[in-house]
Design a protein around this motif. Structure first.
Motif, PDB file in Angstrom:
ATOM      1  N   PHE A 127       0.994  -1.044   0.089  1.00  0.00           N
ATOM      2  CA  PHE A 127       0.108  -0.104  -0.013  1.00  0.00           C
ATOM      3  C   PHE A 127       0.887   1.094  -0.149  1.00  0.00           C
ATOM      4  CE2 PHE A 127      -2.466  -3.187   2.265  1.00  0.00           C
ATOM      5  CZ  PHE A 127      -3.470  -3.406   1.380  1.00  0.00           C
ATOM      6  N   GLN A 128       0.883   2.095  -1.139  1.00  0.00           N
ATOM      7  CA  GLN A 128       1.671   3.244  -1.253  1.00  0.00           C
ATOM      8  C   GLN A 128       0.817   4.225  -1.734  1.00  0.00           C
ATOM      9  OE1 GLN A 128       5.517   3.029  -3.024  1.00  0.00           O
ATOM     10  NE2 GLN A 128       5.620   0.664  -2.781  1.00  0.00           N
ATOM     11  N   HIS A 129      -0.370   3.958  -2.358  1.00  0.00           N
ATOM     12  CA  HIS A 129      -1.125   5.069  -2.907  1.00  0.00           C
ATOM     13  C   HIS A 129      -2.578   4.436  -2.748  1.00  0.00           C
ATOM     14  CE1 HIS A 129       2.292   6.528  -4.928  1.00  0.00           C
ATOM     15  NE2 HIS A 129       2.468   5.482  -5.405  1.00  0.00           N
ATOM     16  N   ALA A 130      -3.680   5.539  -2.708  1.00  0.00           N
ATOM     17  CA  ALA A 130      -5.048   5.219  -2.760  1.00  0.00           C
ATOM     18  C   ALA A 130      -5.552   4.018  -3.499  1.00  0.00           C
ATOM     19  CB  ALA A 130      -5.647   6.506  -2.548  1.00  0.00           C
ATOM     20  N   THR A 131      -4.808   4.090  -4.753  1.00  0.00           N
ATOM     21  CA  THR A 131      -5.232   3.410  -5.800  1.00  0.00           C
ATOM     22  C   THR A 131      -4.910   1.942  -5.559  1.00  0.00           C
ATOM     23  OG1 THR A 131      -4.603   5.151  -7.656  1.00  0.00           O
ATOM     24  CG2 THR A 131      -4.882   2.736  -8.526  1.00  0.00           C
ATOM     25  N   ASP A 132      -3.846   1.569  -4.527  1.00  0.00           N
ATOM     26  CA  ASP A 132      -3.625   0.300  -4.332  1.00  0.00           C
ATOM     27  C   ASP A 132      -4.483  -0.224  -3.343  1.00  0.00           C
ATOM     28  OD1 ASP A 132      -0.994   0.625  -5.703  1.00  0.00           O
ATOM     29  OD2 ASP A 132       0.083   1.459  -3.782  1.00  0.00           O
ATOM     30  N   LEU A 133      -5.064   0.813  -2.352  1.00  0.00           N
ATOM     31  CA  LEU A 133      -6.091   0.172  -1.444  1.00  0.00           C
ATOM     32  C   LEU A 133      -7.515  -0.146  -2.297  1.00  0.00           C
ATOM     33  CD1 LEU A 133      -6.957  -0.243   1.506  1.00  0.00           C
ATOM     34  CD2 LEU A 133      -7.407   2.143   1.660  1.00  0.00           C
ATOM     35  N   VAL A 134      -7.666   0.666  -3.285  1.00  0.00           N
ATOM     36  CA  VAL A 134      -8.922   0.522  -3.835  1.00  0.00           C
ATOM     37  C   VAL A 134      -8.863  -0.909  -4.633  1.00  0.00           C
ATOM     38  CG1 VAL A 134     -10.492   1.010  -5.892  1.00  0.00           C
ATOM     39  CG2 VAL A 134      -9.423   2.770  -4.191  1.00  0.00           C
ATOM     40  N   ARG A 135      -7.886  -1.114  -5.458  1.00  0.00           N
ATOM     41  CA  ARG A 135      -7.390  -2.155  -6.217  1.00  0.00           C
ATOM     42  C   ARG A 135      -7.402  -3.631  -5.153  1.00  0.00           C
ATOM     43  NH1 ARG A 135      -3.147  -0.519  -8.463  1.00  0.00           N
ATOM     44  NH2 ARG A 135      -4.271   0.305 -10.377  1.00  0.00           N
ATOM     45  N   TYR A 136      -7.061  -3.133  -4.154  1.00  0.00           N
ATOM     46  CA  TYR A 136      -6.917  -4.496  -3.057  1.00  0.00           C
ATOM     47  C   TYR A 136      -8.376  -4.796  -2.696  1.00  0.00           C
ATOM     48  CZ  TYR A 136      -5.742  -7.115   1.110  1.00  0.00           C
ATOM     49  OH  TYR A 136      -5.620  -8.384   1.930  1.00  0.00           O
ATOM     50  N   ILE A 137      -9.073  -3.819  -2.218  1.00  0.00           N
ATOM     51  CA  ILE A 137     -10.319  -4.359  -1.838  1.00  0.00           C
ATOM     52  C   ILE A 137     -11.228  -4.849  -3.029  1.00  0.00           C
ATOM     53  CG2 ILE A 137     -12.790  -3.298  -1.183  1.00  0.00           C
ATOM     54  CD1 ILE A 137     -11.037  -1.020   0.342  1.00  0.00           C
ATOM     55  N   ARG A 138     -10.934  -4.490  -4.300  1.00  0.00           N
ATOM     56  CA  ARG A 138     -11.774  -5.067  -5.081  1.00  0.00           C
ATOM     57  C   ARG A 138     -11.222  -6.379  -5.761  1.00  0.00           C
ATOM     58  NH1 ARG A 138     -15.859  -2.946  -4.309  1.00  0.00           N
ATOM     59  NH2 ARG A 138     -16.433  -0.785  -5.133  1.00  0.00           N
ATOM     60  N   SER A 139     -10.025  -6.730  -5.233  1.00  0.00           N
ATOM     61  CA  SER A 139      -9.566  -8.096  -5.810  1.00  0.00           C
ATOM     62  C   SER A 139      -9.528  -9.006  -4.932  1.00  0.00           C
ATOM     63  CB  SER A 139      -8.137  -7.963  -6.270  1.00  0.00           C
ATOM     64  OG  SER A 139      -7.346  -7.539  -5.404  1.00  0.00           O
ATOM     65  N   PRO A 141     -11.218 -11.539  -2.212  1.00  0.00           N
ATOM     66  CA  PRO A 141     -12.614 -12.289  -2.492  1.00  0.00           C
ATOM     67  C   PRO A 141     -13.462 -11.956  -1.032  1.00  0.00           C
ATOM     68  CG  PRO A 141     -10.828 -13.852  -2.738  1.00  0.00           C
ATOM     69  CD  PRO A 141     -10.029 -12.395  -2.539  1.00  0.00           C
ATOM     70  N   GLU A 142     -12.816 -11.825  -0.003  1.00  0.00           N
ATOM     71  CA  GLU A 142     -13.507 -11.589   1.433  1.00  0.00           C
ATOM     72  C   GLU A 142     -14.282 -10.122   1.344  1.00  0.00           C
ATOM     73  OE1 GLU A 142     -12.762 -11.317   6.195  1.00  0.00           O
ATOM     74  OE2 GLU A 142     -10.918 -11.793   4.568  1.00  0.00           O
ATOM     75  N   PHE A 143     -13.578  -9.107   0.521  1.00  0.00           N
ATOM     76  CA  PHE A 143     -14.127  -7.839   0.675  1.00  0.00           C
ATOM     77  C   PHE A 143     -14.589  -7.119  -0.751  1.00  0.00           C
ATOM     78  CE2 PHE A 143     -10.182  -7.786   3.301  1.00  0.00           C
ATOM     79  CZ  PHE A 143     -10.853  -8.041   4.492  1.00  0.00           C
ATOM     80  N   SER A 144     -14.607  -7.664  -1.711  1.00  0.00           N
ATOM     81  CA  SER A 144     -14.755  -7.164  -3.099  1.00  0.00           C
ATOM     82  C   SER A 144     -16.096  -6.862  -3.196  1.00  0.00           C
ATOM     83  CB  SER A 144     -14.338  -8.002  -4.376  1.00  0.00           C
ATOM     84  OG  SER A 144     -15.102  -9.245  -4.261  1.00  0.00           O
ATOM     85  N   SER A 145     -17.097  -7.707  -2.937  1.00  0.00           N
ATOM     86  CA  SER A 145     -18.466  -7.306  -2.911  1.00  0.00           C
ATOM     87  C   SER A 145     -19.068  -6.682  -2.012  1.00  0.00           C
ATOM     88  CB  SER A 145     -19.332  -8.626  -3.218  1.00  0.00           C
ATOM     89  OG  SER A 145     -19.083  -9.521  -2.292  1.00  0.00           O
ATOM     90  N   SER A 146     -18.241  -6.559  -0.719  1.00  0.00           N
ATOM     91  CA  SER A 146     -18.837  -5.928   0.445  1.00  0.00           C
ATOM     92  C   SER A 146     -18.840  -4.676   0.671  1.00  0.00           C
ATOM     93  CB  SER A 146     -18.020  -6.351   1.660  1.00  0.00           C
ATOM     94  OG  SER A 146     -18.051  -8.064   1.769  1.00  0.00           O
ATOM     95  N   PHE A 147     -18.158  -3.886  -0.250  1.00  0.00           N
ATOM     96  CA  PHE A 147     -17.826  -2.559   0.010  1.00  0.00           C
ATOM     97  C   PHE A 147     -18.351  -1.671  -1.117  1.00  0.00           C
ATOM     98  CE2 PHE A 147     -14.965  -4.280   3.226  1.00  0.00           C
ATOM     99  CZ  PHE A 147     -15.704  -3.897   4.410  1.00  0.00           C
ATOM    100  N   CYS A 148     -18.787  -0.404  -0.919  1.00  0.00           N
ATOM    101  CA  CYS A 148     -18.802   0.759  -1.984  1.00  0.00           C
ATOM    102  C   CYS A 148     -17.536   1.497  -1.396  1.00  0.00           C
ATOM    103  CB  CYS A 148     -20.245   1.367  -1.561  1.00  0.00           C
ATOM    104  SG  CYS A 148     -20.240   3.071  -2.488  1.00  0.00           S
ATOM    105  N   ILE A 149     -16.849   1.925  -2.369  1.00  0.00           N
ATOM    106  CA  ILE A 149     -15.656   2.572  -2.224  1.00  0.00           C
ATOM    107  C   ILE A 149     -15.677   3.896  -2.648  1.00  0.00           C
ATOM    108  CG2 ILE A 149     -12.997   2.392  -2.760  1.00  0.00           C
ATOM    109  CD1 ILE A 149     -13.531  -0.343  -2.958  1.00  0.00           C
ATOM    110  N   GLY A 150     -15.337   5.008  -1.853  1.00  0.00           N
ATOM    111  CA  GLY A 150     -15.039   6.304  -2.436  1.00  0.00           C
ATOM    112  C   GLY A 150     -13.609   6.615  -2.500  1.00  0.00           C
TER     113      GLY A 150
END
Length: 602
Positions: A127-139, A141-150
């Motif tokens: 995790f170095q950028h916000a994009t890394d965090l967004v991409r991590y959540i979306r990829s 399996p435990e979190f991808s469908s659980s969260f709406c991301i801003g």
């Protein structure tokens, strides 16, 4: 419910709005924020958000607050989450805790970058950028469908780097393409610039809902500090308007409401934004006044917490109101430790709960206030950075540190690690005393002169409404040795005669004081026409200890900019490890010299 789903089904004659809160730094502040959030829920926000301190330094309180608002208050909550400087595994822990609490919305932020060569702080390299965090959540399996991301956007450029506008737009597009559902902007005051930026965002093919960050101006000091922190480009006319009234707190607050209304009306007319995001600073009156002026306040069914609301004990509870949350019911959850008798709504300060902390005066404020320990937007509140340390050079000895603090007092430098602003005119009233203390090696970081009934319109010490008088007890706060603390303790015991109180603490957790544990020293208060007495500044154990933690962390922050084993680093870490922070209050506010005579006699 996911925010993007609520936005897509939102149906009203006016745009929606969301409220941002931060976890206060004290248990009492936390406890008093809860009924404030409940009252503000009656304003019918589409969602609220809870900030996350840099590096996860508010992890527990942020999660506790978000859990309460989501699961107990049934307010859809957006949990801010930063990813840099987070210990390995902390991101997963936070996401799992949010999911278990029924939170479906995350605002993914980069957070503060690692400072200097901060090798001692473990960092998860994923995790170095916000994009890394967004991409991590979306990829994941435990979190991808659980969260709406801003994600965050910066219409005036990111404060930490000088990328051109096109580069900033490309970075925003990367975050959106990684899976972001909505965008919240940094606060701003230049409507023209925002509208121009908004059009370019849409031209870039970014079609996600954009919520502009609106912060009604609360005080001149908070406005100046936060615009500096965020790098906001304030139009000259606004600066001129504010400068003309900066000594009248009520006029500043009124102007802030009028400006926010004007900005919102224009940007909602000239763009297709669906809603706005209010940076509340944990205060309620200004936001409520803005919504009333816009005529946006609706009357939908009230929001009632599942467990925290007690049954009304009076038949005179007004329809459409929410019964206040009691401290006892909050403490019963085991989340915070609050004496129930001190936070019950309807007693003492909370009789005027919506406005009793409207006029914070100075750093201390009141540790009971929901706004105690206000941070910068999204938890970023750095006084020490690569730009500021250049003013302080390379201190290698205690004498070098004394020179830095003296240079600040003489206005030869504009900041210290403990103050991001030049020395204030109020401090100039006692400048010879501060200089004398500093020359002795007692580095002052906080003080105020005694004031006995000066008109509230005074340009130096005045505050609040203009029809009143203000009072101050003198105090001073500085770093010193344990031997110095023992000497002051002896002097207080022998010659204080009940007029002098002190607090002393070190980084190891020791706290020494002659104030009872439940003692509260009001050191600033005002008497105004048609109002109860207002106490804006309270010094007591909890607020002192909260500030002490921050003050000692600043020494380590400063040290981190120098290589390990360097003289500078050893010096600053040594100060952190060995010195005490000492606060001395003299209660004779009628004597301008009482405190200083007492100290120098010692």
């Amino acid at each position: 419910m996911k925010l993007i789903d609520k936005i897509s089904t939102y149906n009203s004659s006016h745009p929606f709005y969301t409220f941002e809160f931060f976890p206060p730094r004290t248990d009492q502040g936390f406890g008093n924020l809860l009924p404030r959030i409940v009252r503000m829920a009656n304003l019918n926000p589409l969602a609220i958000s809870v900030t996350w301190g840099a590096g996860g330094n508010t992890k527990d309180t942020s999660l506790n607050l978000a859990e309460l608002t989501q699961s107990e208050y049934r307010l859809d909550t957006i949990l801010h989450l930063t990813c840099t400087n987070m210990e390995k595994g902390m991101v997963d822990e936070a996401l799992r805790a949010a999911k278990e609490s029924g939170i479906h919305n995350i605002l993914a932020l980069r957070g503060d970058p690692p400072r200097g060569k901060e090798e001692w702080l473990p960092v998860d390299i994923k995790f170095q950028h916000a994009t890394d965090l967004v991409r991590y959540i979306r990829s994941h399996p435990e979190f991808s469908s659980s969260f709406c991301i801003g994600v965050a956007a910066y219409p005036e450029g990111h404060p930490d780097h000088l990328a051109d506008e096109e580069t900033e737009l490309n970075l925003l597009k990367e975050k959106v393409d990684a899976g972001a559902d909505f965008i919240i902007t940094q606060l701003f005051y230049d409507e023209d610039r925002f509208i121009s930026w908004f059009e370019k965002v849409r031209e870039k093919g970014i079609n996600q809902p954009i919520l502009p960050g609106i912060m009604p101006i609360q005080t001149y000091q908070s406005f100046a500090r936060l615009t500096k922190l965020t790098g906001s480009k304030v139009p000259l006319q606004i600066m001129s308007d504010i400068d003309a009234i900066k000594h009248n707190d009520q006029l500043v607050k009124d102007y802030g409401v009028e400006l926010a209304v004007k900005m919102i009306r224009r940007i909602t007319t000239e763009t297709d934004i669906p809603g706005v995001h209010f940076c509340t600073l944990n205060l309620e009156k200004s936001v409520q006044r803005v919504l009333e002026s816009l005529r946006w306040i609706g009357y939908s069914p009230q929001v009632v917490p599942n467990k925290l609301i007690e049954e009304p004990t009076s038949e005179h509870v007004l329809p459409g109101t929410i019964t206040p949350v009691s401290a006892a019911s909050v403490a019963a959850l085991g989340l915070i430790n609050i004496p129930a008798s001190e936070t019950e709504a309807g007693s003492g300060e909370l009789n005027k709960a919506d406005s009793w902390d409207d006029f914070p005066n100075g750093r201390w404020g009141d540790s009971k206030s929901p706004a105690y320990g206000v941070q910068g937007p999204w938890g970023n509140n750095d006084a020490v950075n690569q730009g500021t340390i250049s003013q302080w050079g390379n201190p290698k000895s205690l004498e070098d540190l004394t020179t830095i603090f003296l240079q600040y007092l003489h206005s030869e430098i504009n900041t210290t690690p403990f103050s991001s602003d030049p020395i204030q005119n109020e401090s100039r009233l006692i400048l010879p005393h501060l200089q004398r203390l500093t020359e002795h090696g007692w580095w002052t970081v906080g003080s105020q002169p005694a004031v006995d009934g000066v008109h509230s319109s005074d340009p130096v010490v005045g505050w609040g409404p203009r029809t009143g008088y203000v009072y101050q007890k003198s105090f001073v706060e500085f770093f010193c040795t344990e031997e110095d603390v023992r000497m002051i303790e002896k002097k207080v015991a022998e010659k204080g005669d009940g007029w002098v109180h002190y607090y002393a603490a070190n980084s190891k957790g020791e706290c020494r004081s002659n104030v009872p544990d439940d003692g509260r020293n009001a050191v600033t208060w005002g008497v105004f026409s048609g109002q109860e007495l207002i106490q804006t500044t309270i010094i007591e154990r909890q607020s002192f200890l909260a500030w002490k933690e921050e003050a000692f962390s600043i020494w380590l922050d400063w040290a981190s900019f120098y290589p390990p084993a360097s003289q500078e680093r050893k010096l600053l870490e040594g100060v952190h490890n060995e010195r005490y922070l000492l606060n001395i209050i003299h209660h004779d506010f009628k004597s301008k010299e009482a405190l200083w005579t007492f100290i120098f006699d010692a």
